[in-house]
Each structure stands twice: as structure tokens, then as C-alpha cells.
Design a protein around this motif. Sequence first.
Motif, mmCIF file in Angstrom:
data_model
loop_
_atom_site.group_PDB
_atom_site.id
_atom_site.type_symbol
_atom_site.label_atom_id
_atom_site.label_comp_id
_atom_site.label_asym_id
_atom_site.label_seq_id
_atom_site.Cartn_x
_atom_site.Cartn_y
_atom_site.Cartn_z
ATOM 1 N N GLY A 13 2.746 -17.227 -18.431
ATOM 2 C CA GLY A 13 2.114 -17.673 -19.582
ATOM 3 C C GLY A 13 1.815 -16.414 -20.557
ATOM 4 O O GLY A 13 1.456 -16.713 -21.476
ATOM 5 N N LYS A 14 2.501 -15.320 -20.347
ATOM 6 C CA LYS A 14 2.173 -14.283 -21.175
ATOM 7 C C LYS A 14 2.937 -14.476 -22.590
ATOM 8 O O LYS A 14 1.926 -14.215 -23.522
ATOM 9 N N THR A 15 3.983 -15.069 -22.739
ATOM 10 C CA THR A 15 4.524 -15.417 -24.153
ATOM 11 C C THR A 15 3.602 -16.300 -24.761
ATOM 12 O O THR A 15 3.194 -16.254 -25.926
ATOM 13 N N THR A 16 3.287 -17.264 -24.244
ATOM 14 C CA THR A 16 2.278 -18.313 -24.670
ATOM 15 C C THR A 16 1.060 -17.645 -25.095
ATOM 16 O O THR A 16 0.475 -17.814 -26.301
ATOM 17 N N CYS A 18 0.742 -14.538 -26.036
ATOM 18 C CA CYS A 18 1.030 -13.755 -27.136
ATOM 19 C C CYS A 18 1.110 -14.320 -28.402
ATOM 20 O O CYS A 18 0.765 -13.948 -29.720
ATOM 21 N N LYS A 19 1.621 -15.752 -28.310
ATOM 22 C CA LYS A 19 1.563 -16.666 -29.483
ATOM 23 C C LYS A 19 0.296 -16.822 -30.049
ATOM 24 O O LYS A 19 0.188 -16.928 -31.289
ATOM 25 N N VAL A 20 -0.565 -16.969 -29.153
ATOM 26 C CA VAL A 20 -2.209 -17.002 -29.654
ATOM 27 C C VAL A 20 -2.515 -15.825 -30.562
ATOM 28 O O VAL A 20 -3.189 -16.033 -31.390
ATOM 29 N N TYR A 30 8.154 -8.041 -28.111
ATOM 30 C CA TYR A 30 8.298 -8.816 -26.769
ATOM 31 C C TYR A 30 9.507 -8.042 -26.132
ATOM 32 O O TYR A 30 10.785 -8.208 -26.415
ATOM 33 N N ARG A 141 6.078 -24.318 -13.560
ATOM 34 C CA ARG A 141 6.511 -24.177 -15.213
ATOM 35 C C ARG A 141 7.783 -23.616 -15.411
ATOM 36 O O ARG A 141 8.526 -24.080 -16.218
ATOM 37 N N ARG A 145 10.611 -25.305 -17.325
ATOM 38 C CA ARG A 145 11.205 -24.767 -18.569
ATOM 39 C C ARG A 145 12.687 -24.285 -18.851
ATOM 40 O O ARG A 145 13.510 -24.487 -19.682
ATOM 41 N N ASN A 176 -4.822 -18.238 -17.077
ATOM 42 C CA ASN A 176 -3.941 -19.315 -17.590
ATOM 43 C C ASN A 176 -3.800 -20.410 -16.681
ATOM 44 O O ASN A 176 -2.775 -20.657 -16.474
#
Length: 198
Positions: A13-16, A18-20, A30, A141, A145, A176
Amino acid sequence: MLKIGITGGIGSGKTTVCKVFETLGIPVFYADTVAKQIMVTDQILVAGVKSAFGAQSYAADGSLNNKHIAAIVFNNADELARLNALVHPAVFRAFDSWVKQVPATVPYVLKEAALLFESGSYKLCDQNILVQAPEAVKLQRVMERDGVTAEQVKARMDKQLPDEDKIKLADQLINNNEKDSLIVQVTRLHRLFLNSIE
Ligand SMILES: CC(C)(COP(=O)(O)OP(=O)(O)OC[C@H]1O[C@@H](n2cnc3c(N)ncnc32)[C@H](O)[C@@H]1O)[C@@H](O)C(=O)NCCC(=O)NCCS
Ligand SMILES: Nc1ncnc2c1ncn2[C@@H]1O[C@H](COP(=O)(O)OP(=O)(O)OP(=O)(O)O)[C@@H](O)[C@H]1O
């Protein structure tokens, strides 16, 4: 300006996360996305990839044939090392140029990379965050995905450093899972980074 590395195993969930951080105004580089961009735009790299993995590495329109390359490298450690040796130095250079164009008023930036520890790029960051999630959750996940099998995900997991080794190199952890709030954890780290530069 601080440079903060952020990593985690496939599907952690690293991208998720980062969005936060982006919602708090923090710019994110990225690395995995940039890697795939430069594999198409950097002609020296394109030639290197074709020579290593064949002309089928690119479609007729010049786009990257991810599936072809993934099928080779995630089944052969030497081929993966060859790909990494071609791509990673170019990603390091792209990060350096990207950092230079970030306004000086920005307190810190994030470098999101799947292989932050494996590639050694964590050493060039001021602090490093590891995003963790249980193996079964990561597997589920990514299968959902990407529409891939458990075996395909496990082939990539096997090529990455286990979390028990990454934890030793990380300065900060984010869990996460289904119970800990990402917003609370990201906000805490954001304050910590801001305080550390005051
Ligand atoms: C092999 C490629 C073409 C497969 O593309 P695909 O679209 O299937 O995957 P994508 O790039 O979106 O990566 C998804 C996840 O796979 C894992 N992964 C990708 N590359 C690697 C690698 N070299 N080693 C181990 N795991 C990897 C990571 O967890 C990553 O987040 C692509 O991953 C690639 O070019 N990789 C080499 C560049 C690289 O090392 N990127 C990651 C760090 S910069
Ligand atoms: N806390 C969460 N709750 C529910 N779904 C989540 C959560 N975190 C991430 N996901 C979902 O899990 C999938 C993997 O997350 P994400 O793409 O952020 O992981 P990643 O670590 O960047 O993966 P990769 O290494 O493959 O690039 C995505 O579909 C995302 O929407």
C-alpha cells in the motif's frame, strides 16, 4: 529540504500511503512509474533493454511490453539483476533532476520505490519509511488490483527483501492493515518531519 524514502513489499500500500501525503501538499517521486517511463523515453535504455530481453520488449507503437519482461525477469535472478543494473542508475539520475525543480519552500519530499533498500537508494535519504501489511492481505490486494494469480505475486515477493530485514533499515513504520488508520499514522509522521526541520 528533507528527502524521505518510502517503500514496502508488493501490495503493501505504499502508493496509497503516498496519495495521503500528497493531500498534505508533499511532492512524491514515484520511482517505479518513472522507471517505466524512462524505459520508453531514454533511447540508450531502450537499446539496452532490447539487447538484453529481445525486440519483443516493445510493441510496434514503442510501448513497453511489461508482460514479456516480467515473465523473463521474475523467473530468473540473473535476468532480474541485468534489468535492475540497466534501469536503476537512470532512475537515480531522474530523481536528482526532479528534486532540483521542487520549490525550496517545500519542507520535504518523498521518494516512493519498491526496491528502496535492495537498490541502496535509502542511503541517500534522510529517513526511510516502511509500509507493512500481512502477507495474505498483500497477496489478495495485488491479485484483485492486477487480475494476476497468487503464483505471479509470490514470484515478485520472493525477489524482494523480507520485511524482517527491511524493518532493521527503516526509521519509521506504517501499518496498512485493516485496523490502524492510515490518516492518523501519516499525520503523525508529517508533524514529526516538519518538527525535525524547525
Ligand atoms: C518488470 C516490469 C516491466 C514489470 O512491469 P509491471 O507493470 O508488471 O509491474 P510494475 O512496474 O507496476 O511493478 C509492480 C510491482 O512489482 C514489483 N517489482 C517491479 N520491479 C521489480 C524488481 N526489479 N524487483 C522486484 N520486484 C519488482 C514491485 O513490488 C512493484 O511495485 C517493471 O516492473 C520493470 O521495468 N521493473 C524494473 C524497474 C524496477 O526495478 N522498478 C522498481 C523499482 S525502481
Ligand atoms: N488500507 C487499505 N484498504 C483497502 N485497500 C487498500 C488499502 N491500502 C491499499 N489498498 C489497495 O491495495 C492495492 C495495493 O495498494 P498499492 O497499489 O498502494 O500498493 P503498492 O505497495 O504501491 O503496490 P506495488 O508494489 O504493486 O506497486 C490497491 O488496489 C489499493 O487500492
